[in-house]
Design a protein around this motif. Structure first.
Motif, PDB file in Angstrom:
ATOM      1  N   ALA A 146       4.278  11.136   4.312  1.00 45.86           N
ATOM      2  CA  ALA A 146       5.442  10.922   3.435  1.00 45.86           C
ATOM      3  C   ALA A 146       5.147  11.369   1.996  1.00 45.86           C
ATOM      4  O   ALA A 146       6.071  11.591   1.214  1.00 45.86           O
ATOM      5  CB  ALA A 146       5.847   9.445   3.444  1.00 45.86           C
ATOM      6  N   PHE A 147       3.845  11.498   1.652  1.00 39.81           N
ATOM      7  CA  PHE A 147       3.463  11.903   0.288  1.00 39.81           C
ATOM      8  C   PHE A 147       2.991  13.356   0.219  1.00 39.81           C
ATOM      9  O   PHE A 147       2.449  13.786  -0.795  1.00 39.81           O
ATOM     10  CB  PHE A 147       2.389  10.960  -0.254  1.00 39.81           C
ATOM     11  CG  PHE A 147       2.837   9.527  -0.313  1.00 39.81           C
ATOM     12  CD1 PHE A 147       3.753   9.116  -1.270  1.00 39.81           C
ATOM     13  CD2 PHE A 147       2.383   8.604   0.611  1.00 39.81           C
ATOM     14  CE1 PHE A 147       4.205   7.800  -1.312  1.00 39.81           C
ATOM     15  CE2 PHE A 147       2.819   7.289   0.578  1.00 39.81           C
ATOM     16  CZ  PHE A 147       3.730   6.883  -0.381  1.00 39.81           C
TER      17      PHE A 147
ATOM     18  N   PRO B  90       3.868   4.028   2.473  1.00 37.57           N
ATOM     19  CA  PRO B  90       5.271   4.362   2.155  1.00 37.57           C
ATOM     20  C   PRO B  90       6.297   3.410   2.768  1.00 37.57           C
ATOM     21  O   PRO B  90       7.493   3.687   2.681  1.00 37.57           O
ATOM     22  CB  PRO B  90       5.414   5.751   2.777  1.00 37.57           C
ATOM     23  CG  PRO B  90       4.540   5.694   3.996  1.00 37.57           C
ATOM     24  CD  PRO B  90       3.359   4.842   3.592  1.00 37.57           C
ATOM     25  N   TYR B  91       5.847   2.306   3.379  1.00 39.12           N
ATOM     26  CA  TYR B  91       6.774   1.399   4.068  1.00 39.12           C
ATOM     27  C   TYR B  91       7.267   0.289   3.146  1.00 39.12           C
ATOM     28  O   TYR B  91       6.725   0.057   2.068  1.00 39.12           O
ATOM     29  CB  TYR B  91       6.081   0.778   5.291  1.00 39.12           C
ATOM     30  CG  TYR B  91       5.348   1.774   6.133  1.00 39.12           C
ATOM     31  CD1 TYR B  91       6.050   2.679   6.932  1.00 39.12           C
ATOM     32  CD2 TYR B  91       3.953   1.840   6.114  1.00 39.12           C
ATOM     33  CE1 TYR B  91       5.379   3.628   7.688  1.00 39.12           C
ATOM     34  CE2 TYR B  91       3.274   2.784   6.870  1.00 39.12           C
ATOM     35  CZ  TYR B  91       3.987   3.678   7.653  1.00 39.12           C
ATOM     36  OH  TYR B  91       3.323   4.612   8.387  1.00 39.12           O
ATOM     37  N   LEU B  92       8.287  -0.442   3.630  1.00 40.27           N
ATOM     38  CA  LEU B  92       8.738  -1.698   3.035  1.00 40.27           C
ATOM     39  C   LEU B  92       9.104  -1.660   1.545  1.00 40.27           C
ATOM     40  O   LEU B  92       8.712  -2.537   0.778  1.00 40.27           O
ATOM     41  CB  LEU B  92       7.667  -2.787   3.268  1.00 40.27           C
ATOM     42  CG  LEU B  92       7.437  -3.185   4.730  1.00 40.27           C
ATOM     43  CD1 LEU B  92       6.228  -4.112   4.843  1.00 40.27           C
ATOM     44  CD2 LEU B  92       8.668  -3.859   5.312  1.00 40.27           C
ATOM     45  N   ALA B  93       9.872  -0.673   1.157  1.00 39.13           N
ATOM     46  CA  ALA B  93      10.315  -0.600  -0.242  1.00 39.13           C
ATOM     47  C   ALA B  93      11.150  -1.825  -0.605  1.00 39.13           C
ATOM     48  O   ALA B  93      11.953  -2.302   0.200  1.00 39.13           O
ATOM     49  CB  ALA B  93      11.130   0.670  -0.471  1.00 39.13           C
TER      50      ALA B  93
ATOM     51  N   ARG C 185      11.504   5.707   0.792  1.00 40.15           N
ATOM     52  CA  ARG C 185      10.048   5.803   0.673  1.00 40.15           C
ATOM     53  C   ARG C 185       9.565   4.854  -0.435  1.00 40.15           C
ATOM     54  O   ARG C 185      10.090   4.869  -1.536  1.00 40.15           O
ATOM     55  CB  ARG C 185       9.625   7.231   0.341  1.00 40.15           C
ATOM     56  CG  ARG C 185       8.110   7.383   0.329  1.00 40.15           C
ATOM     57  CD  ARG C 185       7.700   8.769  -0.114  1.00 40.15           C
ATOM     58  NE  ARG C 185       7.727   8.923  -1.572  1.00 40.15           N
ATOM     59  CZ  ARG C 185       7.223   9.960  -2.234  1.00 40.15           C
ATOM     60  NH1 ARG C 185       6.638  10.954  -1.549  1.00 40.15           N
ATOM     61  NH2 ARG C 185       7.286  10.034  -3.548  1.00 40.15           N
ATOM     62  N   ASN C 186       8.557   4.082  -0.122  1.00 38.92           N
ATOM     63  CA  ASN C 186       8.020   3.155  -1.105  1.00 38.92           C
ATOM     64  C   ASN C 186       6.868   3.803  -1.870  1.00 38.92           C
ATOM     65  O   ASN C 186       6.220   4.725  -1.378  1.00 38.92           O
ATOM     66  CB  ASN C 186       7.514   1.904  -0.370  1.00 38.92           C
ATOM     67  CG  ASN C 186       7.377   0.685  -1.261  1.00 38.92           C
ATOM     68  OD1 ASN C 186       7.692   0.732  -2.448  1.00 38.92           O
ATOM     69  ND2 ASN C 186       6.910  -0.399  -0.681  1.00 38.92           N
ATOM     70  N   SER C 187       6.615   3.331  -3.103  1.00 37.37           N
ATOM     71  CA  SER C 187       5.403   3.719  -3.820  1.00 37.37           C
ATOM     72  C   SER C 187       5.021   2.600  -4.777  1.00 37.37           C
ATOM     73  O   SER C 187       5.828   1.702  -5.040  1.00 37.37           O
ATOM     74  CB  SER C 187       5.590   5.032  -4.594  1.00 37.37           C
ATOM     75  OG  SER C 187       6.071   4.766  -5.898  1.00 37.37           O
TER      76      SER C 187
END
Ligand SMILES: [Zn+2]
Length: 255
Positions: free
Chosen positions: A13-14, A205-208, A216-218
């Motif tokens: 994802a990144f 990248p999970y659970l934003a 996509r989480n960060s």
């Protein structure tokens, strides 16, 4: 500054903006990141990231859903990686009865082996436990997990289960789920858990967190999680950031 205790920056994802994103962390008040191994391959990727970025540390381990790949040779390799200076934990390890693969006996075997490995190499453990509260607690007690110490990542059980983990001296990784509308039980548990036992994490990248749920989480979203914890605990945002950062540095022995 913020301490990200659980992320997967080797994830595809990144792929397009990894370097740019990671290099923006310092100016966004993010001091350290623990990148988590979840298989042999992602442990290799984690080690590579710790060599490239001074602020990234790593955990070596195989996630319960990936334990079918393990054998004595790979396990021996995993143990060797634990002596690298920037490998600061064993994880993520545990039990996952939600996906429920591979067979529970295989998950349990390698959970225990990795737990015993952590005790031998004297590193804390990062626990992944989903729909498996009782077996996780029982195996941790039987395996003397309190001697390794560590964190229950993405804690999603009740206050009563939190009490069991607290009894073993464990910390709790709190992430984006705490911002979800339906997370009342988790907010109750967080209200109960002492601040000294809470770490910030995203599981990127999970659970934003809200309002980015599903995207996509960060680690750039860590402030949203810290703000929610501050609200639940009735303390300031700055206190949450300072205490959780201190907790993480103590647990992973990063100064
Ligand atoms: Zn994870």
């Amino acid at each position: 500054m913020l301490f990200e205790s659980h992320a997967h920056y080797d994830d595809e994802a990144f792929e397009n903006d990894r370097g740019k994103l990671l290099e923006s962390f310092k100016e966004n008040d993010i001091e350290y990141v623990i990148n988590i191994g979840a298989s042999i391959r992602t442990t290799e990727n984690t080690i590579a990231l710790t060599k490239k970025y001074p602020f990234i540390y790593g955990a070596a381990g195989v996630h319960p859903s990936d334990t079918a790949e393990l054998n004595e040779e790979k396990f021996a390799w995993l143990k060797e990686q634990c002596s690298l200076p920037k490998i600061v934990a064993v994880g993520e390890i545990g039990l996952d009865y939600y996906w429920d693969e591979p067979d529970r006996e295989i998950q349990k075997k390698w959970f225990d082996r990795q737990l015993q490995m952590a005790r031998e190499v004297k590193l804390p453990i990062i626990i992944h436990s989903r729909d498996a509260a009782k077996d996780t607690v029982d195996m941790m007690k039987a395996g003397r997990a309190e001697e390794a110490g560590g964190v229950i990542h993405c804690f999603s059980y009740t206050k009563e289960t939190a009490r069991e983990f607290l009894g073993m001296g464990f910390s709790f990784g709190i992430g984006g789920v705490i911002t979800f509308n339906n997370a009342k039980k988790l907010r109750e548990a967080v209200e109960y858990i002492p601040m000294e036992n809470i770490l910030l994490e995203t599981d990127s990248p999970y659970l934003a967190p809200m309002p980015y749920r599903g995207k996509r989480n960060s680690s750039l979203y860590l402030p949203l999680i810290a703000e929610k914890i501050a609200e639940v605990k009735g303390i300031s945002y700055e206190e949450v950031v300072e205490i959780t950062s201190h907790n993480a540095k103590r647990l992973f022995q990063i100064s």
